[in-house]
Design an enzyme around this catalytic site. Structure first.
Site, PDB file in Angstrom:
ATOM      1  CB  ALA A  87      -0.952   0.001   1.194  1.00 42.08           C
ATOM      2  N   GLY A 140      -0.499   4.998   0.239  1.00 40.11           N
ATOM      3  CA  GLY A 140      -1.929   4.771   0.074  1.00 40.11           C
ATOM      4  C   GLY A 140      -2.678   5.413  -1.068  1.00 40.11           C
ATOM      5  N   GLY A 141      -1.982   5.869  -2.121  1.00 38.05           N
ATOM      6  CA  GLY A 141      -2.690   6.487  -3.238  1.00 38.05           C
ATOM      7  C   GLY A 141      -3.783   5.603  -3.814  1.00 38.05           C
ATOM      8  CE  LYS A 142      -1.312   2.339  -8.370  1.00 36.46           C
ATOM      9  NZ  LYS A 142      -0.182   3.131  -7.848  1.00 36.46           N
ATOM     10  CG  ASP A 146       4.299  -0.715   2.562  1.00 40.55           C
ATOM     11  OD1 ASP A 146       3.939  -0.662   1.369  1.00 40.55           O
ATOM     12  OD2 ASP A 146       5.472  -0.507   2.922  1.00 40.55           O
ATOM     13  CG  ASP A 187       1.108  -0.201  -6.908  1.00 41.17           C
ATOM     14  OD1 ASP A 187       1.647  -0.380  -8.016  1.00 41.17           O
ATOM     15  OD2 ASP A 187       1.025   0.916  -6.365  1.00 41.17           O
ATOM     16  CB  CYS A 236       4.829   2.829 -12.050  1.00 40.51           C
ATOM     17  SG  CYS A 236       6.052   2.850 -10.737  1.00 40.51           S
TER      18      CYS A 236
END
Length: 406
Positions: free
Chosen positions: A232, A235-237, A255, A300, A353
């Site tokens: 996480a 925490g953007g997502k 995390d 992610d 990304c």
């Protein structure tokens, strides 16, 4: 443009810290912007954007200026002179700019523009890796990743909608454009520090790239589900997932870094995301307790970040070839260990990304052949290239876990 001495000195001081002392550009720039309270938004913008520009084009400018690392202070003045000359900015009559060979700078720029690793200002090994993995697409992709990233906002649907937010931002002096292909995205028409707006303080939006905004919806969450964001970070997502779930159900943010989860809690309070529970992964028990329990899991995964070079141009100088191999081992470990949290019939998204197939499709293929991945199958996958989208490079793959009972 008229150059102001104290602003240029702030840029030079920042570059010394970034290039010679290993400082991270975003943190160094944030510190430089606090040097003088009298600076206005235009002054701050000059410092930030000029520093990022010279960081982005470091190799090209150094080749043109004929200087090498570690840079002495006079070398950085030469890089700055190159920056000015290539932008048509008249150099002031300062001692630092004496005998600047303007015509030679333009000539060398034309000469080096024929060599991709110099033209795009990247290390040799990265140019070779990009060509090896992306082939003909590498030229366009690295050129796109050298462009300044636009500022994209994600509307927080827990508190507002696009129309209301646009109106509030207009009242605070910020015009935005509705990105119809991204349901929650607004793009700032002019770059600005939106973190000082009342709309941000009230939790009405987050700053999040358009490509990154594709990940949470890709997971297909619904209100009432048990969802795990296993990497996480801050925490953007996770915040986006909370909005997708309409604050209903359980969203567990995991995390290995507890300090990042602390920041996530703060952001969640501002966003009004009340269904998020944070848990630091301080032992293997944390994951084991969640085995076969989640409707949805988001991985992610940590990666090279090559898809976000437009946002973090100093990453191409900090990244080392051995890190690429190490991070791929970590990605495979995360896939095999964390996928165990998906319950039969549940789904998982693996996202990075990065634009490298070795971090993306190849990792998924390897996982599906493993003991842990044999019950998973691909439902869909998507590669977002910066050269095609105009936003960050991203990869996401949605996998389904077989339900033996059905």
């Amino acid at each position: 443009m008229r150059l102001h001495r104290n602003l240029v000195f702030a840029v030079i001081d920042g570059l010394i810290e970034i290039f010679n002392e290993g400082g991270y550009a975003d943190k160094v720039i944030a510190k430089q912007l606090k040097r003088d309270k009298r600076w206005g938004s235009r002054d701050r913008s000059f410092i930030a954007e000029t520093t990022y520009d010279i960081v982005r084009w470091k190799r090209l400018y150094a080749a043109i200026a004929d200087v090498g690392e570690p840079f002495e202070r006079k070398d950085l003045w030469r890089l700055f002179a190159v920056w000015c000359t290539l932008r048509g900015i008249k150099l002031p009559d300062w001692p630092q700019f004496e005998e600047t060979p303007t015509r030679r700078i333009k000539g060398r720029f034309d000469e080096f523009s024929n060599i991709r690793k110099l033209r795009e200002s990247i290390p040799d090994w990265l140019d070779e890796l990009g060509e090896k993995e992306l082939g003909d697409k590498w030229d366009a992709e690295i050129a796109a990743l050298n462009k300044q990233a636009p500022v994209i906002l994600r509307v927080n649907r827990l508190k507002t909608n696009i129309g209301e937010l646009q109106q509030k931002l207009v009242e605070e002096g910020h015009e935005t454009e509705n990105l119809k292909a991204y349901k929650d995205a607004l793009q700032l028409q002019e770059r600005a520090n939106v973190f000082t707006t009342q709309a941000f303080k009230d939790g009405l939006f987050e700053v999040q790239d358009a490509s990154s905004q594709l990940v949470a919806p890709y997971l297909g969450v619904e209100p009432g589900m048990r969802v795990i964001d296993a990497c996480a970070g801050a925490g953007g997502k996770a915040l986006h997932l909370a909005a997708e779930m309409d604050n209903k159900g359980q969203l567990i943010a995991l995390d290995i870094y507890a300090n990042k989860l602390k920041e996530l809690k703060r952001r969640a309070r501002r966003a009004g995301a009340f269904n998020i529970e944070t848990r630091a992964i301080d032992s293997t028990k944390v994951i084991k307790k969640l085995h076969n329990s989640a409707d949805r899991v988001l991985l992610d995964a940590p990666c090279t970040g090559l898809g976000v070079l437009s946002r973090n141009p100093d990453a191409k100088w900090k990244l080392q070839p051995d890190f690429v191999a190490k991070i791929q081992e970590t990605q495979q470990t995360i896939l095999r260990d964390y996928s165990k949290m998906v319950k039969p019939g549940g789904k998982m998204v693996y996202a990075t990304c990065s634009i490298l197939p070795s971090e993306n499709q190849e990792q998924v293929k390897k996982f599906l052949k493993s003991e842990e991945g044999k019950n998973f199958s691909i439902e869909k996958q998507k590669t977002v290239l910066s050269s095609e989208s105009g936003y960050d490079g991203f990869y996401m793959c949605l996998m389904v876990k077989k339900d033996e009972k059905k």
